[in-house]
Design a protein around this motif. Structure first.
Motif, PDB file in Angstrom:
ATOM      1  N   SER A 180       4.965  -4.114 -16.594  1.00  0.00           N
ATOM      2  CA  SER A 180       3.704  -3.592 -16.062  1.00  0.00           C
ATOM      3  C   SER A 180       3.136  -2.428 -16.863  1.00  0.00           C
ATOM      4  CB  SER A 180       3.901  -3.129 -14.617  1.00  0.00           C
ATOM      5  OG  SER A 180       4.748  -1.995 -14.565  1.00  0.00           O
ATOM      6  N   GLY A 181       3.999  -1.723 -17.599  1.00  0.00           N
ATOM      7  CA  GLY A 181       3.542  -0.524 -18.292  1.00  0.00           C
ATOM      8  C   GLY A 181       3.470   0.683 -17.373  1.00  0.00           C
ATOM      9  N   VAL A 182       4.033   0.572 -16.166  1.00  0.00           N
ATOM     10  CA  VAL A 182       4.093   1.681 -15.216  1.00  0.00           C
ATOM     11  C   VAL A 182       5.520   2.215 -15.252  1.00  0.00           C
ATOM     12  CG1 VAL A 182       3.856   2.344 -12.790  1.00  0.00           C
ATOM     13  CG2 VAL A 182       2.303   0.631 -13.762  1.00  0.00           C
ATOM     14  N   ALA A 197       9.999   5.623 -12.714  1.00  0.00           N
ATOM     15  CA  ALA A 197       9.942   6.705 -11.722  1.00  0.00           C
ATOM     16  C   ALA A 197       8.737   6.542 -10.803  1.00  0.00           C
ATOM     17  CB  ALA A 197       9.901   8.061 -12.424  1.00  0.00           C
ATOM     18  N   MET A 198       7.579   6.188 -11.365  1.00  0.00           N
ATOM     19  CA  MET A 198       6.381   6.010 -10.549  1.00  0.00           C
ATOM     20  C   MET A 198       6.537   4.813  -9.610  1.00  0.00           C
ATOM     21  SD  MET A 198       3.498   6.865  -9.385  1.00  0.00           S
ATOM     22  CE  MET A 198       2.801   8.131 -10.392  1.00  0.00           C
ATOM     23  N   ILE A 199       7.083   3.707 -10.122  1.00  0.00           N
ATOM     24  CA  ILE A 199       7.291   2.529  -9.257  1.00  0.00           C
ATOM     25  C   ILE A 199       8.211   2.899  -8.102  1.00  0.00           C
ATOM     26  CG2 ILE A 199       8.222   0.188  -9.119  1.00  0.00           C
ATOM     27  CD1 ILE A 199       7.411  -0.108 -12.123  1.00  0.00           C
ATOM     28  N   SER A 200       9.268   3.623  -8.400  1.00  0.00           N
ATOM     29  CA  SER A 200      10.209   4.039  -7.363  1.00  0.00           C
ATOM     30  C   SER A 200       9.512   4.907  -6.308  1.00  0.00           C
ATOM     31  CB  SER A 200      11.381   4.797  -7.994  1.00  0.00           C
ATOM     32  OG  SER A 200      12.288   5.200  -7.012  1.00  0.00           O
ATOM     33  N   ARG A 201       8.688   5.840  -6.746  1.00  0.00           N
ATOM     34  CA  ARG A 201       7.945   6.707  -5.808  1.00  0.00           C
ATOM     35  C   ARG A 201       6.964   5.900  -4.978  1.00  0.00           C
ATOM     36  NH1 ARG A 201       4.838  11.006  -8.221  1.00  0.00           N
ATOM     37  NH2 ARG A 201       4.767  11.793  -6.093  1.00  0.00           N
ATOM     38  N   ILE A 202       6.290   4.916  -5.589  1.00  0.00           N
ATOM     39  CA  ILE A 202       5.355   4.066  -4.854  1.00  0.00           C
ATOM     40  C   ILE A 202       6.112   3.257  -3.806  1.00  0.00           C
ATOM     41  CG2 ILE A 202       3.823   2.061  -5.038  1.00  0.00           C
ATOM     42  CD1 ILE A 202       3.013   3.177  -7.844  1.00  0.00           C
ATOM     43  N   GLU A 203       7.234   2.668  -4.204  1.00  0.00           N
ATOM     44  CA  GLU A 203       8.022   1.851  -3.272  1.00  0.00           C
ATOM     45  C   GLU A 203       8.516   2.657  -2.076  1.00  0.00           C
ATOM     46  OE1 GLU A 203      11.143  -0.276  -5.263  1.00  0.00           O
ATOM     47  OE2 GLU A 203       9.748  -1.697  -6.185  1.00  0.00           O
ATOM     48  N   ARG A 204       8.791   3.935  -2.275  1.00  0.00           N
ATOM     49  CA  ARG A 204       9.252   4.790  -1.178  1.00  0.00           C
ATOM     50  C   ARG A 204       8.090   5.401  -0.392  1.00  0.00           C
ATOM     51  NH1 ARG A 204      12.574   6.884  -5.386  1.00  0.00           N
ATOM     52  NH2 ARG A 204      11.427   8.835  -5.230  1.00  0.00           N
ATOM     53  N   GLY A 205       6.844   5.110  -0.793  1.00  0.00           N
ATOM     54  CA  GLY A 205       5.679   5.657  -0.101  1.00  0.00           C
ATOM     55  C   GLY A 205       5.451   7.124  -0.400  1.00  0.00           C
ATOM     56  N   GLU A 206       5.984   7.613  -1.519  1.00  0.00           N
ATOM     57  CA  GLU A 206       5.875   9.026  -1.883  1.00  0.00           C
ATOM     58  C   GLU A 206       4.739   9.298  -2.857  1.00  0.00           C
ATOM     59  OE1 GLU A 206       9.707   9.982  -3.467  1.00  0.00           O
ATOM     60  OE2 GLU A 206      10.692   9.820  -1.515  1.00  0.00           O
ATOM     61  N   ALA A 207       4.095   8.268  -3.362  1.00  0.00           N
ATOM     62  CA  ALA A 207       3.007   8.441  -4.326  1.00  0.00           C
ATOM     63  C   ALA A 207       1.789   7.663  -3.857  1.00  0.00           C
ATOM     64  CB  ALA A 207       3.436   7.945  -5.705  1.00  0.00           C
ATOM     65  N   SER A 208       0.629   8.179  -4.179  1.00  0.00           N
ATOM     66  CA  SER A 208      -0.634   7.504  -3.882  1.00  0.00           C
ATOM     67  C   SER A 208      -1.089   6.790  -5.145  1.00  0.00           C
ATOM     68  CB  SER A 208      -1.703   8.515  -3.453  1.00  0.00           C
ATOM     69  OG  SER A 208      -1.304   9.181  -2.292  1.00  0.00           O
ATOM     70  N   LEU A 233      -3.132   1.535 -11.430  1.00  0.00           N
ATOM     71  CA  LEU A 233      -1.688   1.321 -11.363  1.00  0.00           C
ATOM     72  C   LEU A 233      -1.355   0.089 -10.533  1.00  0.00           C
ATOM     73  CD1 LEU A 233       0.018   4.817 -10.933  1.00  0.00           C
ATOM     74  CD2 LEU A 233       0.182   3.246 -12.845  1.00  0.00           C
ATOM     75  N   LEU A 234      -2.027  -0.053  -9.389  1.00  0.00           N
ATOM     76  CA  LEU A 234      -1.761  -1.215  -8.539  1.00  0.00           C
ATOM     77  C   LEU A 234      -2.129  -2.511  -9.254  1.00  0.00           C
ATOM     78  CD1 LEU A 234      -2.828  -0.033  -4.974  1.00  0.00           C
ATOM     79  CD2 LEU A 234      -0.514  -0.376  -5.866  1.00  0.00           C
ATOM     80  N   ASP A 294      -9.812  -4.117  12.748  1.00  0.00           N
ATOM     81  CA  ASP A 294      -8.452  -4.412  12.288  1.00  0.00           C
ATOM     82  C   ASP A 294      -8.339  -4.576  10.773  1.00  0.00           C
ATOM     83  OD1 ASP A 294      -7.633  -4.433  14.958  1.00  0.00           O
ATOM     84  OD2 ASP A 294      -8.059  -6.572  15.179  1.00  0.00           O
ATOM     85  N   GLN A 295      -9.457  -4.551  10.073  1.00  0.00           N
ATOM     86  CA  GLN A 295      -9.442  -4.741   8.616  1.00  0.00           C
ATOM     87  C   GLN A 295      -8.900  -3.480   7.945  1.00  0.00           C
ATOM     88  OE1 GLN A 295     -13.540  -5.718   7.907  1.00  0.00           O
ATOM     89  NE2 GLN A 295     -13.339  -7.745   8.824  1.00  0.00           N
ATOM     90  N   ARG A 296      -7.990  -3.673   6.995  1.00  0.00           N
ATOM     91  CA  ARG A 296      -7.337  -2.555   6.323  1.00  0.00           C
ATOM     92  C   ARG A 296      -8.267  -1.852   5.328  1.00  0.00           C
ATOM     93  NH1 ARG A 296      -3.985  -6.224   7.038  1.00  0.00           N
ATOM     94  NH2 ARG A 296      -4.375  -7.237   5.072  1.00  0.00           N
ATOM     95  N   LEU A 297      -8.219  -0.518   5.396  1.00  0.00           N
ATOM     96  CA  LEU A 297      -8.973   0.321   4.469  1.00  0.00           C
ATOM     97  C   LEU A 297      -7.996   0.993   3.521  1.00  0.00           C
ATOM     98  CD1 LEU A 297     -11.388   2.160   6.922  1.00  0.00           C
ATOM     99  CD2 LEU A 297     -12.012   0.406   5.261  1.00  0.00           C
ATOM    100  N   TRP A 298      -8.401   1.108   2.273  1.00  0.00           N
ATOM    101  CA  TRP A 298      -7.605   1.832   1.294  1.00  0.00           C
ATOM    102  C   TRP A 298      -8.561   2.585   0.384  1.00  0.00           C
ATOM    103  CZ3 TRP A 298      -7.286   1.285  -4.143  1.00  0.00           C
ATOM    104  CH2 TRP A 298      -6.264   2.045  -4.742  1.00  0.00           C
ATOM    105  N   ARG A 299      -8.262   3.858   0.141  1.00  0.00           N
ATOM    106  CA  ARG A 299      -9.095   4.671  -0.750  1.00  0.00           C
ATOM    107  C   ARG A 299      -8.320   4.960  -2.030  1.00  0.00           C
ATOM    108  NH1 ARG A 299     -13.697   7.202   0.042  1.00  0.00           N
ATOM    109  NH2 ARG A 299     -13.500   7.221   2.306  1.00  0.00           N
ATOM    110  N   ASP A 300      -8.947   4.665  -3.169  1.00  0.00           N
ATOM    111  CA  ASP A 300      -8.351   4.968  -4.464  1.00  0.00           C
ATOM    112  C   ASP A 300      -8.325   6.484  -4.614  1.00  0.00           C
ATOM    113  OD1 ASP A 300      -7.422   4.728  -7.123  1.00  0.00           O
ATOM    114  OD2 ASP A 300      -9.465   4.729  -7.896  1.00  0.00           O
ATOM    115  N   PRO A 301      -7.132   7.081  -4.786  1.00  0.00           N
ATOM    116  CA  PRO A 301      -7.056   8.541  -4.861  1.00  0.00           C
ATOM    117  C   PRO A 301      -7.721   9.136  -6.094  1.00  0.00           C
ATOM    118  CG  PRO A 301      -4.920   7.574  -5.352  1.00  0.00           C
ATOM    119  CD  PRO A 301      -5.818   6.450  -4.918  1.00  0.00           C
TER     120      PRO A 301
END
Length: 192
Positions: free
Chosen positions: A34-36, A39-50, A55-56, A86-93
């Protein structure tokens, strides 16, 4: 706003971990493809990074999925109706753009509909992802103006305009104007 997004970020992290595990990929292998960073993938998987949209998109490409499929969580009972509440919202940080998953989940449709509010001054670059071959989208601008750069060139869109593009070539969304741009994206997966 952060409190409203945290549960979704946690769910995104769990979804990425599940996709990686299903494909028997280590963190190092996903990082390499992925080129990511690992450490960043690990933080994303744990919900510690936005994670940003960029990146997504890289992670989705490496996992052979799309942003829309990433945001489509398993449901016990699929319904042909997705209520707005019920539709999910997501904001790009990074850019601040707001993404609403409009399509109902769990129906197996190759088409996804996404509603986007793109703020003034925002710019998002989606790099070329060869694994996105066969994925196309229509962007229909409802209000505002938007500048897009795709494999076929630069396009200035105004309210009512619709642009068709393939995802594999990469593209840049830019709103250099003073008002937000509001649009819908209809994404179609034709690849297997």
């Amino acid at each position: 706003m952060e409190n409203a997004i945290d549960p979704l970020e946690h769910a995104i992290g769990e979804r990425i971990r599940a996709l990686r595990t299903e494909q028997a990929l280590t963190l190092d292998e996903l990082a390499a493809s992925s080129g990511v960073s690992r450490a960043m993938i690990s933080r994303i998987e744990r919900g510690e990074a936005s994670p940003t949209a960029q990146l997504l998109a890289k992670l989705c490409s490496a996992l052979s999925t799309t942003l829309s499929a990433l945001f489509a969580f398993e449901t016990k009972e699929a319904s042909p109706v997705a209520r707005r509440a019920d539709q999910r919202l997501w904001r790009d940080p990074e850019s601040g753009y707001l993404r609403r998953s409009v399509s109902p989940d769990g129906l197996g449709s190759p088409v996804d509909i996404v509603e986007v509010e793109f703020p003034p001054g925002a710019r998002v670059v989606f790099e070329r992802q060869p694994s996105d071959r066969g994925i196309t989208q229509h962007l229909w601008l409802f209000s505002g103006r938007l500048e897009l750069t795709t494999g076929s060139g630069s396009h200035s869109l105004e309210a009512g305009d619709c642009l068709f593009m393939g995802l594999e070539a990469g593209h840049i969304f830019h709103n250099p104007h003073d008002e937000p741009a509001h649009y819908a994206v209809v994404l179609c997966r034709t690849k297997v």
